[in-house]
Motif scaffolding. Structure first.
Motif, PDB file in Angstrom:
ATOM      1  N   GLU A   8      34.860  29.333 -14.181  1.00  0.00           N
ATOM      2  CA  GLU A   8      35.663  30.717 -14.009  1.00  0.00           C
ATOM      3  C   GLU A   8      36.692  29.749 -13.512  1.00  0.00           C
ATOM      4  O   GLU A   8      38.307  30.530 -13.079  1.00  0.00           O
ATOM      5  CB  GLU A   8      34.633  30.857 -12.696  1.00  0.00           C
ATOM      6  N   GLU A   9      36.834  28.958 -12.061  1.00  0.00           N
ATOM      7  CA  GLU A   9      38.168  27.981 -11.806  1.00  0.00           C
ATOM      8  C   GLU A   9      38.701  27.556 -13.642  1.00  0.00           C
ATOM      9  O   GLU A   9      40.296  26.857 -12.784  1.00  0.00           O
ATOM     10  CB  GLU A   9      37.646  27.050 -10.524  1.00  0.00           C
ATOM     11  N   HIS A  10      38.688  27.220 -13.948  1.00  0.00           N
ATOM     12  CA  HIS A  10      39.832  26.807 -15.559  1.00  0.00           C
ATOM     13  C   HIS A  10      39.811  27.967 -16.521  1.00  0.00           C
ATOM     14  O   HIS A  10      40.960  27.470 -16.702  1.00  0.00           O
ATOM     15  CB  HIS A  10      38.799  25.409 -16.122  1.00  0.00           C
ATOM     16  N   VAL A  11      39.766  29.558 -16.053  1.00  0.00           N
ATOM     17  CA  VAL A  11      40.299  30.374 -16.530  1.00  0.00           C
ATOM     18  C   VAL A  11      40.962  31.396 -15.911  1.00  0.00           C
ATOM     19  O   VAL A  11      40.784  32.203 -14.487  1.00  0.00           O
ATOM     20  CB  VAL A  11      39.615  31.214 -17.499  1.00  0.00           C
ATOM     21  N   VAL A  36      44.578  28.719 -19.545  1.00  0.00           N
ATOM     22  CA  VAL A  36      43.265  28.415 -19.252  1.00  0.00           C
ATOM     23  C   VAL A  36      43.902  26.862 -18.965  1.00  0.00           C
ATOM     24  O   VAL A  36      43.920  26.574 -20.176  1.00  0.00           O
ATOM     25  CB  VAL A  36      42.671  28.828 -20.742  1.00  0.00           C
ATOM     26  N   ARG A  37      42.530  25.991 -18.806  1.00  0.00           N
ATOM     27  CA  ARG A  37      42.503  24.880 -18.330  1.00  0.00           C
ATOM     28  C   ARG A  37      41.432  24.038 -18.193  1.00  0.00           C
ATOM     29  O   ARG A  37      41.048  22.963 -17.825  1.00  0.00           O
ATOM     30  CB  ARG A  37      43.685  24.082 -16.931  1.00  0.00           C
ATOM     31  N   PRO A  38      41.257  23.749 -19.772  1.00  0.00           N
ATOM     32  CA  PRO A  38      39.902  22.758 -20.302  1.00  0.00           C
ATOM     33  C   PRO A  38      40.031  21.467 -20.019  1.00  0.00           C
ATOM     34  O   PRO A  38      41.268  20.719 -19.244  1.00  0.00           O
ATOM     35  CB  PRO A  38      39.984  22.294 -22.414  1.00  0.00           C
ATOM     36  N   ARG A  39      39.239  20.894 -20.339  1.00  0.00           N
ATOM     37  CA  ARG A  39      39.145  19.233 -19.230  1.00  0.00           C
ATOM     38  C   ARG A  39      38.453  18.429 -20.050  1.00  0.00           C
ATOM     39  O   ARG A  39      38.479  17.000 -20.120  1.00  0.00           O
ATOM     40  CB  ARG A  39      38.095  19.154 -18.369  1.00  0.00           C
ATOM     41  N   THR A  40      37.950  18.560 -21.659  1.00  0.00           N
ATOM     42  CA  THR A  40      37.120  18.179 -22.844  1.00  0.00           C
ATOM     43  C   THR A  40      38.185  18.917 -23.432  1.00  0.00           C
ATOM     44  O   THR A  40      38.404  19.667 -23.932  1.00  0.00           O
ATOM     45  CB  THR A  40      35.935  17.885 -22.625  1.00  0.00           C
ATOM     46  N   PRO A  60      50.252  26.244 -26.087  1.00  0.00           N
ATOM     47  CA  PRO A  60      49.467  24.961 -25.778  1.00  0.00           C
ATOM     48  C   PRO A  60      50.772  23.777 -25.072  1.00  0.00           C
ATOM     49  O   PRO A  60      51.870  24.217 -25.672  1.00  0.00           O
ATOM     50  CB  PRO A  60      49.269  24.241 -27.478  1.00  0.00           C
ATOM     51  N   VAL A  61      50.516  23.616 -24.069  1.00  0.00           N
ATOM     52  CA  VAL A  61      51.426  22.806 -22.970  1.00  0.00           C
ATOM     53  C   VAL A  61      50.775  21.711 -22.688  1.00  0.00           C
ATOM     54  O   VAL A  61      49.655  21.260 -21.996  1.00  0.00           O
ATOM     55  CB  VAL A  61      51.742  23.735 -22.001  1.00  0.00           C
ATOM     56  N   SER A  62      51.144  20.351 -22.828  1.00  0.00           N
ATOM     57  CA  SER A  62      50.663  18.864 -22.204  1.00  0.00           C
ATOM     58  C   SER A  62      50.918  19.304 -20.936  1.00  0.00           C
ATOM     59  O   SER A  62      50.063  19.492 -19.670  1.00  0.00           O
ATOM     60  CB  SER A  62      51.165  18.121 -23.248  1.00  0.00           C
ATOM     61  N   VAL A  80      47.869  33.036 -24.831  1.00  0.00           N
ATOM     62  CA  VAL A  80      46.978  32.813 -23.616  1.00  0.00           C
ATOM     63  C   VAL A  80      47.472  31.232 -23.967  1.00  0.00           C
ATOM     64  O   VAL A  80      48.054  30.188 -24.632  1.00  0.00           O
ATOM     65  CB  VAL A  80      45.596  31.880 -24.375  1.00  0.00           C
ATOM     66  N   VAL A  81      48.136  30.806 -22.564  1.00  0.00           N
ATOM     67  CA  VAL A  81      49.070  29.515 -22.047  1.00  0.00           C
ATOM     68  C   VAL A  81      47.638  28.480 -22.206  1.00  0.00           C
ATOM     69  O   VAL A  81      46.912  28.639 -21.227  1.00  0.00           O
ATOM     70  CB  VAL A  81      49.215  29.095 -21.397  1.00  0.00           C
ATOM     71  N   LEU A  82      47.300  27.720 -23.134  1.00  0.00           N
ATOM     72  CA  LEU A  82      45.893  26.583 -22.824  1.00  0.00           C
ATOM     73  C   LEU A  82      46.959  25.112 -22.205  1.00  0.00           C
ATOM     74  O   LEU A  82      47.710  24.538 -22.707  1.00  0.00           O
ATOM     75  CB  LEU A  82      46.112  25.873 -24.584  1.00  0.00           C
ATOM     76  N   ASP A  83      46.316  25.317 -21.075  1.00  0.00           N
ATOM     77  CA  ASP A  83      47.778  24.301 -20.389  1.00  0.00           C
ATOM     78  C   ASP A  83      46.463  22.481 -20.147  1.00  0.00           C
ATOM     79  O   ASP A  83      45.081  22.510 -19.874  1.00  0.00           O
ATOM     80  CB  ASP A  83      46.974  24.400 -18.608  1.00  0.00           C
ATOM     81  N   LEU A  84      46.893  21.411 -21.094  1.00  0.00           N
ATOM     82  CA  LEU A  84      46.405  20.195 -21.100  1.00  0.00           C
ATOM     83  C   LEU A  84      46.456  19.388 -20.503  1.00  0.00           C
ATOM     84  O   LEU A  84      46.057  18.041 -20.505  1.00  0.00           O
ATOM     85  CB  LEU A  84      46.627  19.971 -23.180  1.00  0.00           C
ATOM     86  N   SER A  85      47.450  19.522 -19.106  1.00  0.00           N
ATOM     87  CA  SER A  85      47.361  18.437 -18.454  1.00  0.00           C
ATOM     88  C   SER A  85      46.503  17.927 -17.632  1.00  0.00           C
ATOM     89  O   SER A  85      46.080  16.596 -17.378  1.00  0.00           O
ATOM     90  CB  SER A  85      48.653  18.736 -17.204  1.00  0.00           C
ATOM     91  N   ASP A  86      44.795  17.724 -17.473  1.00  0.00           N
ATOM     92  CA  ASP A  86      43.342  17.686 -17.327  1.00  0.00           C
ATOM     93  C   ASP A  86      43.223  17.005 -18.492  1.00  0.00           C
ATOM     94  O   ASP A  86      41.745  16.258 -17.932  1.00  0.00           O
ATOM     95  CB  ASP A  86      42.889  19.344 -17.003  1.00  0.00           C
TER      96      ASP A  86
END
Length: 142
Positions: A8-11, A36-40, A60-62, A80-86
């Motif tokens: 929930e906290e990453h969407v 969305v902020r994936p971690r893996t 996607p955004v780094s 959908v913004v795919l925030d890859l900063s994590d």
């Protein structure tokens, strides 16, 4: 589907977050459907499978600091913004001379301590947050 894959906290779908990602120095912005902020890597793959299944556009955004290469501004309303900063892992194989650097790594802050001077030659005079990986991609010194 995305909440099940990421938690929930990453969407993020609240209006404040979406408005933040819709702004840049341009006069017009695009409002994303979600951030969305994936971690893996597996979570990135889950996001892409869901986007493909439901016909969603993904932006996607780094780290959102693409100086001179554009902005983190989404390309379309409703994407959908795919925030890859994590994604901040750095793996170095000194024997093979290969570094695997995830897109959320900010080289000066995170990568430099992971590397010794004999493993990867450090830097050039470009902008500090991009210098090491930029040089590596240009010269092959990974």
């Amino acid at each position: 589907v995305l909440r099940a894959a990421l938690g929930e906290e990453h969407v993020l779908v609240d209006l404040d977050t979406r408005l933040h990602w819709s702004r840049s120095t341009l006069s017009e912005g695009k409002l994303p459907r979600a951030v969305v902020r994936p971690r893996t890597t597996a979570e990135v793959q889950a996001v892409m499978r869901a986007a493909n299944r439901f016909g969603l556009t993904v932006h996607p955004v780094s780290t959102g600091r693409n100086w001179g290469y554009g902005t983190a501004l989404p390309c379309d309303d409703g994407c959908v913004v795919l925030d890859l900063s994590d994604l901040r892992r750095v793996d170095v194989d000194a024997e093979l001379g290969i570094a695997t650097i995830e897109p959320g790594v900010r080289p000066v802050l995170q990568m430099s301590p992971s590397l010794s001077p004999r493993t990867v030659p450090q830097a050039n005079a470009s902008a500090a947050p991009s210098r090491t990986s930029g040089r590596a991609s240009r010269t092959g010194a990974a």
